[in-house]
Write an enzyme that holds these catalytic residues in place. Sequence first.
Site, PDB file in Angstrom:
ATOM      1  N   LYS A 164       7.486  11.083 -30.342  1.00 54.17           N
ATOM      2  CA  LYS A 164       7.278  12.331 -31.083  1.00 54.17           C
ATOM      3  C   LYS A 164       8.123  12.311 -32.353  1.00 54.17           C
ATOM      4  CE  LYS A 164       7.729  17.385 -30.860  1.00 54.17           C
ATOM      5  NZ  LYS A 164       8.244  18.543 -30.070  1.00 54.17           N
ATOM      6  N   HIS A 216      13.369  14.921 -35.200  1.00 55.19           N
ATOM      7  CA  HIS A 216      12.982  15.974 -36.139  1.00 55.19           C
ATOM      8  C   HIS A 216      13.734  15.817 -37.457  1.00 55.19           C
ATOM      9  CE1 HIS A 216      11.935  17.581 -32.193  1.00 55.19           C
ATOM     10  NE2 HIS A 216      11.129  18.439 -32.783  1.00 55.19           N
ATOM     11  N   ASP A 251     -19.221  29.636 -58.567  1.00 52.73           N
ATOM     12  CA  ASP A 251     -18.670  30.958 -58.885  1.00 52.73           C
ATOM     13  C   ASP A 251     -19.586  31.752 -59.807  1.00 52.73           C
ATOM     14  OD1 ASP A 251     -16.331  30.826 -57.435  1.00 52.73           O
ATOM     15  OD2 ASP A 251     -15.152  29.990 -59.079  1.00 52.73           O
ATOM     16  N   GLY A 259     -10.254  29.511 -64.569  1.00 57.49           N
ATOM     17  CA  GLY A 259     -11.532  28.990 -64.105  1.00 57.49           C
ATOM     18  C   GLY A 259     -12.551  30.062 -63.789  1.00 57.49           C
ATOM     19  N   ALA A 260     -12.124  31.103 -63.063  1.00 57.89           N
ATOM     20  CA  ALA A 260     -13.053  32.183 -62.722  1.00 57.89           C
ATOM     21  C   ALA A 260     -13.448  32.971 -63.962  1.00 57.89           C
ATOM     22  CB  ALA A 260     -12.425  33.100 -61.680  1.00 57.89           C
ATOM     23  N   LYS A 299      -9.044  25.176 -60.963  1.00 59.93           N
ATOM     24  CA  LYS A 299     -10.464  24.993 -61.276  1.00 59.93           C
ATOM     25  C   LYS A 299     -10.697  24.194 -62.560  1.00 59.93           C
ATOM     26  CE  LYS A 299     -11.921  29.039 -58.678  1.00 59.93           C
ATOM     27  NZ  LYS A 299     -12.676  30.310 -58.653  1.00 59.93           N
ATOM     28  N   THR A 318      -9.672  26.699 -55.727  1.00 59.46           N
ATOM     29  CA  THR A 318      -9.359  28.054 -56.153  1.00 59.46           C
ATOM     30  C   THR A 318      -8.157  28.029 -57.089  1.00 59.46           C
ATOM     31  OG1 THR A 318      -9.009  30.317 -55.364  1.00 59.46           O
ATOM     32  CG2 THR A 318      -7.872  28.567 -54.155  1.00 59.46           C
TER      33      THR A 318
END
Length: 515
Positions: free
Chosen positions: A154, A127, A339, A374-375, A303, A299
């Site tokens: 692993k 790990h 959109d 963008g929106a 955008k 999103t």
Amino acid sequence: MSRNGCLLCAPLVAESVDEMLSQMRVAKKNGADVVELRVDYIQGFAPEMDLPRLIRGRVLPVIVTYRPKWEGGNFEGDEVFRVKALRKAISLGADFVDVELQVAAEFLECSTPERKDSSSRVVVSNHNYKMTPSLGEIGSLIARIQSIGADVVKIVTTAEKVTDVARVFHAVVHSQVSGNQVPTIALVMGPKGLISRLLAPKFGGFLTFGALGVGQESAPGQPTLLQLTQMYRVDRMDRDTKVFGIVGNPVGHSKGPIIHNAAFQEIGYNAVYVPYLVDDMREFLEVYSGSDFSGFSVTIPFKEDALRCCDEVDPIAQAIGAVNTIIRRDGKLIGYNTDCEAAISAIEDALRESRHPPEKSLAGRLFVVIGAGGAGKALAFGAKQKGARVVIANRNFERAKVLAKSVGAEAIPLEQLDSFQPESGMVLANTTSVGMHPNVQDTPICKDVLKAYSLVFDAVYTPRVTRLLREAEEAGAIAVSGLEMFIRQAIGQFEIFTGQQAPKGLMREIITQNA
């Protein structure tokens, strides 16, 4: 057992043997193939008494893990005692025993007598809680673990960027094609590493982990068992499964995986839709450039970046200046914008269904857009195309002016919005993240000003009813949730992704139920 050979493992982190046995039955009911007994979580763990109960009382194959503090576990004590407990697990016939690479060579040598008369397989694990090494270092690590005689390899790393996961995928695939027959578990911790857990079956992972529930994770970024089986259907995934997903920052709130995965299943399309928590759009697309990664929803805040990253852009998206959908076609990235139509049609439908005379369309109305991202571009462009007079309000006034100039609109500083009410019957559209969970008490505009608006739209859909929408209704305005825009744009994206008709009724029902 899933059809792809990738086991679904539920880590059990109970504090008592009785509780762990109870959890094991729940894990089996919820679709687990195997459970990991994290005995380092058991209070006052007594190997001589507790291991026989756990192993002989098992209803699923078990991995016995006694993780020390120095490898991220809970055990603090004598190493001889811990190793003796793991040897006891082998002698009792545990299906798997997990031992850390740091002590694995010595453990394998000293446990030869127990292994000789047991079918137990030893998982040798490593790990890294800080980062994900280079591809070469990962490959060398896998080879080292194989060389000491591990039955299962692993490796678990930590994602600083979502692109880190690609190196782990590549290393596992390379290990398989190079002729190594040792099964490999390769996972990446943290929110940006989530896709390593979701896509493990596709890339040949031996096992992936799913927690029994939220708060019962054994590692950061672990999804739940039910998410893996019901939302992502990892048991049905194979090497030919196409990968789609939502690219954003933040992205954990997105309902995209809920709606798209159910729709894929409904039409029998071999695909999965996953969340990508991204820092740099261009780097992300360059790294995940293979044909397996077939398309992306885009999103906040990418955008506009997405448009610049595409090889070709649909004329509507080009005119808007923002892309929310990317499809990989013939090796090229093609950008679209769903959109605009989604939001404008939701607003116009709400106007038509209202009792607000006399105008029932956007033509001639004053349409105020909050936000110039963008929106915001999509809403401003769409409203202008419908004949509205558009005003852009944005915190960064220079960006507001640039957008206003591009669509033939007016720009005002965001701080002037609370005093901006030149006429009644206006439409307001918030395209920023203000009011999004967890900041649900935030709102972009003073309540008193909302009386000047006949309709208020909020692109935020988590929560479904934001403070802005609640206060808009109290002021007498029509409130249109971003959820309606989300449903419509998702339908448009789905049809671009698949080239098939979307199961619209199902998609709407799912989102409504999960709002």
